[in-house]
Write a protein that holds these residues in place. Structure first.
Motif, mmCIF file in Angstrom:
data_model
loop_
_atom_site.group_PDB
_atom_site.id
_atom_site.type_symbol
_atom_site.label_atom_id
_atom_site.label_comp_id
_atom_site.label_asym_id
_atom_site.label_seq_id
_atom_site.Cartn_x
_atom_site.Cartn_y
_atom_site.Cartn_z
ATOM 1 N N LYS A 31 0.812 -1.225 0.000
ATOM 2 C CA LYS A 31 0.000 0.000 0.000
ATOM 3 C C LYS A 31 0.842 1.270 0.000
ATOM 4 C CE LYS A 31 -3.776 -2.255 2.502
ATOM 5 N NZ LYS A 31 -4.562 -2.284 3.761
ATOM 6 N N SER A 32 2.041 1.193 0.532
ATOM 7 C CA SER A 32 2.847 2.403 0.696
ATOM 8 C C SER A 32 4.315 2.026 0.819
ATOM 9 C CB SER A 32 2.414 3.142 1.967
ATOM 10 O OG SER A 32 2.666 2.326 3.115
ATOM 11 N N TYR A 33 5.166 3.036 0.894
ATOM 12 C CA TYR A 33 6.609 2.841 1.101
ATOM 13 C C TYR A 33 6.859 2.017 2.362
ATOM 14 C CZ TYR A 33 11.412 4.281 2.349
ATOM 15 O OH TYR A 33 12.744 4.311 2.729
ATOM 16 N N ASN A 34 6.221 2.406 3.461
ATOM 17 C CA ASN A 34 6.411 1.674 4.718
ATOM 18 C C ASN A 34 5.901 0.251 4.620
ATOM 19 O OD1 ASN A 34 7.610 3.838 5.929
ATOM 20 N ND2 ASN A 34 5.980 4.246 7.406
ATOM 21 N N ASP A 35 4.767 0.078 3.959
ATOM 22 C CA ASP A 35 4.184 -1.257 3.802
ATOM 23 C C ASP A 35 5.125 -2.167 3.014
ATOM 24 O OD1 ASP A 35 1.997 -3.094 4.177
ATOM 25 O OD2 ASP A 35 1.511 -2.827 2.058
ATOM 26 N N LEU A 36 5.775 -1.614 1.990
ATOM 27 C CA LEU A 36 6.744 -2.391 1.218
ATOM 28 C C LEU A 36 7.919 -2.820 2.091
ATOM 29 C CD1 LEU A 36 7.992 -3.570 -1.308
ATOM 30 C CD2 LEU A 36 8.699 -1.268 -1.992
ATOM 31 N N ILE A 37 8.381 -1.927 2.939
ATOM 32 C CA ILE A 37 9.482 -2.254 3.852
ATOM 33 C C ILE A 37 9.079 -3.387 4.804
ATOM 34 C CG2 ILE A 37 10.851 -1.372 5.803
ATOM 35 C CD1 ILE A 37 10.963 1.320 4.325
ATOM 36 N N TYR A 38 7.859 -3.300 5.355
ATOM 37 C CA TYR A 38 7.379 -4.356 6.261
ATOM 38 C C TYR A 38 7.263 -5.689 5.530
ATOM 39 C CZ TYR A 38 5.756 -0.338 9.070
ATOM 40 O OH TYR A 38 5.674 0.836 9.771
ATOM 41 N N LYS A 39 6.544 -5.687 4.397
ATOM 42 C CA LYS A 39 6.217 -6.939 3.714
ATOM 43 C C LYS A 39 7.430 -7.619 3.097
ATOM 44 C CE LYS A 39 1.329 -6.093 2.804
ATOM 45 N NZ LYS A 39 0.273 -5.869 1.786
ATOM 46 N N SER A 40 8.416 -6.834 2.675
ATOM 47 C CA SER A 40 9.616 -7.421 2.083
ATOM 48 C C SER A 40 10.620 -7.880 3.135
ATOM 49 C CB SER A 40 10.284 -6.424 1.139
ATOM 50 O OG SER A 40 10.693 -5.269 1.846
ATOM 51 N N GLY A 41 10.343 -7.557 4.396
ATOM 52 C CA GLY A 41 11.202 -8.029 5.483
ATOM 53 C C GLY A 41 12.461 -7.220 5.697
ATOM 54 N N LEU A 42 12.447 -5.946 5.294
ATOM 55 C CA LEU A 42 13.639 -5.110 5.483
ATOM 56 C C LEU A 42 13.748 -4.579 6.904
ATOM 57 C CD1 LEU A 42 13.609 -2.975 2.199
ATOM 58 C CD2 LEU A 42 15.095 -4.905 2.723
ATOM 59 N N ALA A 43 12.653 -4.053 7.427
ATOM 60 C CA ALA A 43 12.702 -3.406 8.738
ATOM 61 C C ALA A 43 11.289 -3.235 9.276
ATOM 62 C CB ALA A 43 13.395 -2.049 8.629
ATOM 63 N N GLU A 44 11.210 -2.796 10.519
ATOM 64 C CA GLU A 44 9.932 -2.411 11.105
ATOM 65 C C GLU A 44 10.174 -1.368 12.181
ATOM 66 O OE1 GLU A 44 8.809 -5.620 14.467
ATOM 67 O OE2 GLU A 44 8.821 -6.437 12.428
ATOM 68 N N LEU A 45 9.125 -0.674 12.566
ATOM 69 C CA LEU A 45 9.255 0.351 13.595
ATOM 70 C C LEU A 45 9.520 -0.296 14.954
ATOM 71 C CD1 LEU A 45 6.325 2.718 12.534
ATOM 72 C CD2 LEU A 45 8.776 3.039 12.118
ATOM 73 N N SER A 46 10.218 0.436 15.811
ATOM 74 C CA SER A 46 10.640 -0.129 17.093
ATOM 75 C C SER A 46 9.716 0.235 18.248
ATOM 76 C CB SER A 46 12.050 0.369 17.435
ATOM 77 O OG SER A 46 12.016 1.766 17.708
ATOM 78 N N GLY A 47 8.843 1.215 18.041
ATOM 79 C CA GLY A 47 8.023 1.704 19.148
ATOM 80 C C GLY A 47 8.520 3.025 19.680
ATOM 81 N N ILE A 48 9.741 3.427 19.286
ATOM 82 C CA ILE A 48 10.287 4.745 19.639
ATOM 83 C C ILE A 48 10.351 5.549 18.344
ATOM 84 C CG2 ILE A 48 12.207 6.015 20.683
ATOM 85 C CD1 ILE A 48 13.086 3.365 21.952
#
Length: 479
Positions: free
Chosen positions: A5-22
């Protein structure tokens, strides 16, 4: 149709990174970190081959040390994280800061390391015989960003920062330009990202530098991105830290310095430039996996298929190709096709009973989305050739995008219209005044990305004031 759906979604789904909570801090997952590790391995070898040595300096900087170069701290003051206490207590089941643990001197969490290096140089540089010193550090830094975007602008990021000390102005300038060229060649040859080499304006240069050289590129959405910088520091830091050397005739002189760096922003630029509706496209030279082998299982011949795939994997590994053999039979081949398209694996090889009988294989190229049937004879040479073709094709397409995103403009209204509708680099005249630069940025949100190196001298009128100008500069909205 997009798989994300978005730049961030691509990062999540491709397994590159995710947000840490901070806010501004991310978890770089194995796949994302392996891309950075490949960048690090290649660039580190280049740096060592050009005479640089790796070191590691502390993560914390005493406030008094960081404050020595006033223009330097002025530039980073709003981004600094500061440690004031060193201990916590548990009181009434609550964690509180121990008021008695207040530090005598506050500590700055490293946003950059010039002050640490120049304090060190003051201890180890005495004579011209000690120069030059060419040091490099792979580390992380913290800059407290208000607006964040994963890999592009984060409060903590991984980077490489070089710091050098020289006996002459000429040598230091040459070092700055040399590093600019190293970065430019590295990005084009390994990441397939074409760049424009330039010089930052006084308003945009690094705090504490006399001159900042930079490499800029443009992304698919028409926004510019700064991918690396190389700073000629002059004698600014050596004078603040009193770093002198005795020259060949016995006189004391201040040392000349440089600093330069790139960061995990490069991964963000790969995503923004090379991705398509199906996901990532990773250039082969920095891809963690260059080839994935997917078996099409046949209940009657699974052992034969498995043995064939294992042999094929070893054959490719013997010529130093990074291969994954996905033998998992809990998911369908279609699911695997989608997964490895999303991850941007350059080549997919499909092997089934039919292919083994005919001594062929089906090869799919991620960059062109085309699949072809190839004979297995001279297979290793074929795969190497395809990887080279993919690398070159990505650069060729990116160069065309960059070319199409550079527009020459002489009218301010046209300037604003193109900026809002198309974006990209706008090559326009500027009167050289800081005030003009600031007003244009305030009105349009476009900054001067750089004054291109080897810029043609061309008399014209400033796009904003109408005053005389001797050359064009590149404006753009940026990340």
């Amino acid at each position: 149709m997009k798989k994300y759906k978005s730049y961030n979604d691509l990062i999540y789904k491709s397994g590159l990174a995710e947000l840490s909570g901070i806010r501004g801090f991310m978890i770089i997952k194995p796949y994302g970190l392996s891309i950075w590790e490949n960048i690090k391995i290649i660039l580190d070898k280049i740096l060592k081959n050009t005479g640089h040595s790796n070191v590691y300096f502390p993560f914390l900087i005493p406030k008094s040390l960081f404050s020595k170069e006033k223009s330097h701290i002025k530039g980073f003051a709003k981004e600094c994280a500061i440690i004031t206490h060193y201990r916590m207590l548990i009181k009434n089941d609550k964690i509180i800061i121990d008021p008695k643990s207040k530090l005598e001197e506050e500590l700055i969490v490293r946003p950059t390391s010039e002050t640490l290096f120049w304090q060190y140089y003051g201890k180890c540089i005495k004579s011209y015989k000690d120069l030059p010193i060419l040091l490099n550090q792979w580390s992380n830094v913290v800059r407290w960003e208000m607006k964040t975007k994963m890999f592009i602008r984060t409060s903590e990021f991984l980077w490489q920062e070089g710091h050098t000390a020289h006996y002459s102005k000429k040598e230091a300038i040459n070092q700055s330009i040399k590093m600019l060229n190293i970065y430019s060649n590295f990005l084009e040859n390994f990441l397939s990202i074409p760049v424009i080499k330039g010089i930052k304006t006084e308003n945009e240069k690094f705090y504490g530098a006399e001159k900042t050289y930079c490499i800029e590129s443009i992304m698919n959405d028409g926004k510019a991105i700064q991918l690396g910088t190389s700073h000629f520091l002059g004698q600014n830091f050596s004078k603040k830290f009193n770093v002198k050397f005795t020259n060949k005739i016995g006189k004391k002189e201040y040392v000349w310095g440089t600093s330069w760096g790139i960061s995990t922003r490069l991964i963000g630029s790969l995503i923004l430039l090379h991705s398509d509706n199906l996901g990532l496209i990773i250039p082969p030279k920095i891809a963690p996996i260059q080839v994935v082998i997917i078996p099409i299982w046949d209940n009657n011949n699974n052992e034969i298929i498995n043995e064939f795939c294992i042999k094929l994997k070893k054959k490719l590994e013997n010529i130093h190709i990074k291969v994954k053999y996905d033998y998992n039979n809990n998911v369908t081949p279609g699911w695997k096709f989608n997964e490895y398209e999303l991850k941007g694996i350059p080549i997919r090889i499909t092997i089934g009973n039919k292919e083994i009988k005919k001594n062929i294989c089906e090869i799919y190229r991620r960059d062109t989305l085309k699949k072809n049937i190839y004979n297995n004879e001279n297979f290793s040479h074929l795969i190497n050739k395809l990887l080279e073709d993919i690398q070159c094709n990505l650069l060729k397409k990116a160069k065309l995008k960059l070319k199409n995103f550079i527009t020459t403009v002489d009218d301010y209204e046209v300037f604003k219209n193109i900026l809002y509708k198309k974006g990209g680099f706008l090559s326009a005249h500027w009167d050289g005044k800081k005030e003009t630069e600031i007003k244009i940025k305030k009105e349009t949100n476009a900054s001067i990305r750089c004054i291109p190196i080897n810029n043609k001298k061309e008399t014209g009128k400033c796009i904003f004031t109408g005053k005389k100008s001797n050359e064009r500069v590149l404006f753009a909205k940026s990340y």
